[in-house]
Design an enzyme around this catalytic site. Structure first.
Site, short mmCIF file in Angstrom:
data_model
loop_
_atom_site.label_atom_id
_atom_site.label_comp_id
_atom_site.label_asym_id
_atom_site.label_seq_id
_atom_site.Cartn_x
_atom_site.Cartn_y
_atom_site.Cartn_z
CG ASN A 10 -58.28 77.39 114.06
OD1 ASN A 10 -59.27 76.56 113.19
ND2 ASN A 10 -57.61 78.33 112.64
CD1 TRP A 11 -60.63 74.37 118.53
CD2 TRP A 11 -62.02 72.79 118.55
NE1 TRP A 11 -62.43 74.10 119.58
CE2 TRP A 11 -62.68 73.28 119.98
CE3 TRP A 11 -63.04 71.20 118.46
CZ2 TRP A 11 -63.47 73.23 120.76
CZ3 TRP A 11 -64.04 70.58 118.72
CH2 TRP A 11 -64.12 71.37 120.25
CE LYS A 12 -54.24 76.72 113.59
NZ LYS A 12 -53.46 77.40 113.40
CG HIS A 95 -56.38 80.41 109.66
ND1 HIS A 95 -54.84 79.79 109.34
CD2 HIS A 95 -56.04 80.55 111.02
CE1 HIS A 95 -54.32 79.72 110.52
NE2 HIS A 95 -55.38 80.80 111.46
CD GLU A 97 -53.02 76.97 109.87
OE1 GLU A 97 -54.08 76.73 110.36
OE2 GLU A 97 -51.94 76.99 110.80
CD GLU A 167 -54.77 83.56 113.21
OE1 GLU A 167 -55.21 83.12 114.25
OE2 GLU A 167 -54.89 82.87 112.57
N GLY A 173 -48.40 78.92 115.61
CA GLY A 173 -47.71 77.52 115.93
C GLY A 173 -45.80 77.64 116.59
CB SER A 214 -47.81 81.33 120.14
OG SER A 214 -47.05 81.15 118.99
#
Ligand code: 13P
Length: 257
Positions: A10-12, A95, A97, A167, A173, A214
């Site tokens: 997942n490159w975000k 997600h 976020e 997650e 992160g 992570s």
């Protein structure tokens, strides 16, 4: 029942089109001979078309990071499933976020899952608890609720083909991870177990469930050795070809393939 492991990057909100093409060229070369693990990259929308073209004849799949559930219309800034059909095989939804920054609810995740499935795209449904919920011992009930809400109205066959990513928000992160044993327990009880309750054991044994938070080359093997963990959804470590490819190699190695 053997489930093929799936490692998705997942490159975000990272990488320009040029950077994306350079990254996928290296990933493609690095995993060319590894077919025991499914490799997927999820780049930002603006790069999807170029990345999809670049990976067309490779063993690397492509996913989007989000989608809207309506077919078309006055939804400024949004992207419909129809627009990504043909470019992607997967799409991340829910997600943390997006839940935290953009207010995405389980109800929306459910609508997005149905819209994607209608277009032949496999949802990667993300769930996971906050630090406060974890410390209050609420992980199991919270994740169960997310799964129940997200899967509402889906058939057993649709659920069997999904990917779900566990997650824990506090591990994303941060360099902190759930221990492999804890992640496996939550996945086993609150995700696979809930799918078994809602559907049946065969469906629960088919759905692939990733760990995310992570994950990196140094710890991926320990997660992959857990029986209920079928791969990883990788953020930071997926942005460089060497670390991402190493994770695919480690996964193949851990499974003896
Ligand atoms: P990190 O691997 O950077 O912790 O991100 C995990 C994640 O959010 C993947 O979706």
């Amino acid at each position: 029942m053997s489930r093929k492991p799936i490692i998705a990057g997942n490159w975000k909100m990272n990488k320009t089109i040029d950077d994306a093409l350079e990254l996928v060229r290296s990933i493609r070369a690095g995993v060319r001979d590894i077919d025991s693990v499914e490799t997927v990259v999820c780049p930002p929308f603006i790069t999807l078309s170029a990345v999809s073209d670049s990976l067309a004849t490779s063993n690397v799949g492509v996913g989007a990071q989000n989608v809207y559930f309506e077919e078309s219309g006055a939804y400024t800034g949004e992207t419909a499933p129809d627009m990504i059909e043909g470019l992607v095989s997967y799409c991340i939804i829910g997600h943390s976020e997006r839940r935290q920054v953009f207010g995405e609810s389980d109800e929306w995740v459910n609508k997005k899952a149905k819209a994607l499935i209608a277009h032949g795209i496999t949802p990667i449904i993300c769930v996971g608890e906050s630090l406060e919920q974890n410390q209050a011992g609420e992980t199991e009930s919270f994740v169960r609720g997310q799964i129940e809400g997200s899967l509402d109205g889906l058939t057993a066959e649709q659920v069997a083909n999904l990917v779900i990513a566990y997650e824990p928000i506090w591990a994303i992160g941060t360099g902190l991870t759930a221990t492999p044993v804890d992640a496996n327990r939550t996945i086993g009880i609150s995700i696979r177990g809930v799918v078994a309750d809602l559907y049946d054991e065969a469906t629960a044994q088919s759905v692939r469930i990733q760990y995310g938070g992570s994950a990196k080359p140094e710890n991926i093997a320990s997660f992959m050795l857990q029986p209920d963990i079928d791969g990883a959804l990788v953020g930071g470590a997926s942005l460089k070809a060497d670390s991402f490819v190493k994770m695919i190699e480690e996964t193949a190695g851990a499974l003896g393939s």
